[in-house]
Scaffold this motif. Structure first.
Motif, PDB file in Angstrom:
ATOM      1  N   LYS A  40       3.063   7.621  10.358  1.00 20.17           N
ATOM      2  CA  LYS A  40       2.164   6.605   9.794  1.00 20.17           C
ATOM      3  C   LYS A  40       0.793   7.194   9.506  1.00 20.17           C
ATOM      4  O   LYS A  40       0.164   6.878   8.490  1.00 20.17           O
ATOM      5  CB  LYS A  40       2.042   5.424  10.759  1.00 20.17           C
ATOM      6  CG  LYS A  40       1.288   4.243  10.169  1.00 20.17           C
ATOM      7  CD  LYS A  40       1.351   3.027  11.072  1.00 20.17           C
ATOM      8  CE  LYS A  40       0.652   1.838  10.430  1.00 20.17           C
ATOM      9  NZ  LYS A  40       0.726   0.621  11.269  1.00 20.17           N
ATOM     10  N   ARG A  41       0.330   8.090  10.382  1.00 25.26           N
ATOM     11  CA  ARG A  41      -0.969   8.738  10.151  1.00 25.26           C
ATOM     12  C   ARG A  41      -0.932   9.617   8.900  1.00 25.26           C
ATOM     13  O   ARG A  41      -1.960   9.786   8.220  1.00 25.26           O
ATOM     14  CB  ARG A  41      -1.384   9.577  11.363  1.00 25.26           C
ATOM     15  CG  ARG A  41      -1.838   8.766  12.552  1.00 25.26           C
ATOM     16  CD  ARG A  41      -2.609   9.635  13.542  1.00 25.26           C
ATOM     17  NE  ARG A  41      -1.766  10.664  14.122  1.00 25.26           N
ATOM     18  CZ  ARG A  41      -1.081  10.518  15.246  1.00 25.26           C
ATOM     19  NH1 ARG A  41      -1.137   9.378  15.913  1.00 25.26           N
ATOM     20  NH2 ARG A  41      -0.344  11.507  15.720  1.00 25.26           N
ATOM     21  N   MET A  46      -0.285   6.724   5.529  1.00 21.34           N
ATOM     22  CA  MET A  46      -1.284   5.733   5.143  1.00 21.34           C
ATOM     23  C   MET A  46      -2.419   6.289   4.265  1.00 21.34           C
ATOM     24  O   MET A  46      -2.817   5.632   3.298  1.00 21.34           O
ATOM     25  CB  MET A  46      -1.856   5.043   6.387  1.00 21.34           C
ATOM     26  CG  MET A  46      -0.860   4.125   7.084  1.00 21.34           C
ATOM     27  SD  MET A  46       0.002   3.006   5.927  1.00 21.34           S
ATOM     28  CE  MET A  46      -1.377   2.062   5.265  1.00 21.34           C
ATOM     29  N   MET A  70      -3.109   4.681   0.596  1.00 16.57           N
ATOM     30  CA  MET A  70      -4.421   4.137   0.255  1.00 16.57           C
ATOM     31  C   MET A  70      -5.043   4.877  -0.925  1.00 16.57           C
ATOM     32  O   MET A  70      -5.660   4.265  -1.809  1.00 16.57           O
ATOM     33  CB  MET A  70      -5.347   4.215   1.473  1.00 16.57           C
ATOM     34  CG  MET A  70      -4.881   3.395   2.667  1.00 16.57           C
ATOM     35  SD  MET A  70      -4.663   1.635   2.268  1.00 16.57           S
ATOM     36  CE  MET A  70      -6.350   1.176   1.877  1.00 16.57           C
ATOM     37  N   GLN A 100      -7.676  10.535   2.723  1.00 13.93           N
ATOM     38  CA  GLN A 100      -7.736   9.731   1.499  1.00 13.93           C
ATOM     39  C   GLN A 100      -8.821  10.221   0.545  1.00 13.93           C
ATOM     40  O   GLN A 100      -8.581  10.378  -0.654  1.00 13.93           O
ATOM     41  CB  GLN A 100      -7.988   8.261   1.854  1.00 13.93           C
ATOM     42  CG  GLN A 100      -8.132   7.358   0.621  1.00 13.93           C
ATOM     43  CD  GLN A 100      -8.469   5.920   0.972  1.00 13.93           C
ATOM     44  OE1 GLN A 100      -8.372   5.523   2.131  1.00 13.93           O
ATOM     45  NE2 GLN A 100      -8.869   5.136  -0.018  1.00 13.93           N
ATOM     46  N   GLU A 133       3.100  -1.875  -0.370  1.00 18.95           N
ATOM     47  CA  GLU A 133       4.108  -2.078   0.681  1.00 18.95           C
ATOM     48  C   GLU A 133       5.398  -1.333   0.353  1.00 18.95           C
ATOM     49  O   GLU A 133       6.026  -0.730   1.239  1.00 18.95           O
ATOM     50  CB  GLU A 133       4.402  -3.576   0.852  1.00 18.95           C
ATOM     51  CG  GLU A 133       3.237  -4.395   1.397  1.00 18.95           C
ATOM     52  CD  GLU A 133       2.188  -4.690   0.345  1.00 18.95           C
ATOM     53  OE1 GLU A 133       2.466  -4.443  -0.862  1.00 18.95           O
ATOM     54  OE2 GLU A 133       1.082  -5.130   0.724  1.00 18.95           O
ATOM     55  N   GLU A 179       4.847   2.480   0.871  1.00 16.85           N
ATOM     56  CA  GLU A 179       4.864   2.802   2.300  1.00 16.85           C
ATOM     57  C   GLU A 179       6.286   2.750   2.856  1.00 16.85           C
ATOM     58  O   GLU A 179       6.696   3.616   3.638  1.00 16.85           O
ATOM     59  CB  GLU A 179       3.978   1.820   3.063  1.00 16.85           C
ATOM     60  CG  GLU A 179       3.919   2.103   4.553  1.00 16.85           C
ATOM     61  CD  GLU A 179       3.084   1.083   5.304  1.00 16.85           C
ATOM     62  OE1 GLU A 179       3.055   1.163   6.549  1.00 16.85           O
ATOM     63  OE2 GLU A 179       2.486   0.193   4.658  1.00 16.85           O
ATOM     64  N   THR A 234       8.264   5.982   4.365  1.00 13.23           N
ATOM     65  CA  THR A 234       8.720   5.916   5.755  1.00 13.23           C
ATOM     66  C   THR A 234      10.226   6.163   5.844  1.00 13.23           C
ATOM     67  O   THR A 234      10.699   6.917   6.705  1.00 13.23           O
ATOM     68  CB  THR A 234       8.381   4.550   6.360  1.00 13.23           C
ATOM     69  OG1 THR A 234       6.975   4.341   6.285  1.00 13.23           O
ATOM     70  CG2 THR A 234       8.818   4.487   7.819  1.00 13.23           C
TER      71      THR A 234
END
Length: 258
Positions: free
Chosen positions: A114-115, A118, A122, A160, A247, A250, A254
């Motif tokens: 997730k790190r 994201m 973004m 980002q 969404e 992501e 994932t």
């Protein structure tokens, strides 16, 4: 009297697993209709030759099957090569072993993933709103060292602002691709192989063709932000996922990177 033993059960189970695995692979591409057509032809062939015992028709279909197998190998040589390569990778072996038993990510790996994901999501959303073109390649099991060598080494944490600065319109690296691997941005301004697939929609530009070409020649995951429309797309396994929301992007990252 027909005997049915454990060996027959295993035989049927293995054939069913093989067919289902082929179906799943072809479902992700544009070859699903061909798979269905082949299965219908096989059913008709078995029905004509074994059930109805039509010798002449069975002989003709036997010849068509023998010639058709060679024709399919010629027509789908690139897909077969990619299929065999994917099986031979460590990731492919793991998928084969855990085909019917999906693995779950541990807490540590999920948090790390997730790190990593994201900041990319973004950055893509920000560039999409500003219609800034971008091409991000996520290296997986196959090394992309030859692609990294075509650009400039960055070797920085996934951030980002850094991603947005690299693809800023006045940046000297914005026209090339960014390579991400092992929780780091390895390089930027890299040159990718361009796909010449005639089935690519005409409205998709050079970034999409480069992303598709990269996904056809490796197991990399390619993220594209269109400079014309701002639409976000993902190319993997020689196929596109177009016009993704934050969404959806992501979720795809994932699922694929886990």
């Amino acid at each position: 009297m027909i005997s049915f033993g454990i060996k027959d059960f295993i035989d049927i189970l293995l054939v069913a697993m093989m067919l289902y695995y082929i179906y799943r692979l072809m479902r992700e591409t544009r070859s699903l209709n061909i798979f269905v057509g082949i299965m219908i032809f096989i059913v008709v062939w078995i029905f004509m030759s074994q059930v109805l015992e039509m010798r002449l028709m069975g002989t003709i279909l036997d010849k068509l099957v023998s010639v058709g197998a060679i024709a399919l190998i010629i027509l789908f040589q690139e897909d077969i090569r990619r299929f065999l390569y994917n099986i031979g990778t460590r990731q492919g072996v793991s998928r084969m072993i855990h085909f019917f038993v999906p693995q779950r990510l541990g807490n540590v790996s999920r948090e790390q993933l997730k790190r990593d994901i994201m900041p990319v999501v973004m950055a893509c959303m920000s560039m999409s709103k500003q219609k800034v073109g971008a091409l991000i390649v996520w290296e997986r099991s196959q090394s992309l060292q030859d692609i990294v060598a075509t650009g400039d080494v960055v070797d920085a944490a996934i951030n980002q602002r850094l991603i947005e600065n690299i693809f800023f319109k006045n940046s000297p690296l914005h026209d090339g691709a960014m390579i991400i691997h092992d929780h780091r941005i390895r390089a930027a301004g890299c040159i990718l192989p361009v796909s010449h697939d005639l089935s690519i929609p005409k409205e998709l530009g050079l970034r999409h063709r480069a992303a598709l070409g990269m996904s056809q020649e490796s197991d990399a995951l390619c993220i594209i932000v269109s400079e014309e429309t701002g639409a976000i797309s993902v190319a993997r396994g020689g196929d596109f996922r177009l016009r993704l929301s934050a969404e959806e992007l992501e979720s795809v990252l994932t699922e694929e990177l886990s």
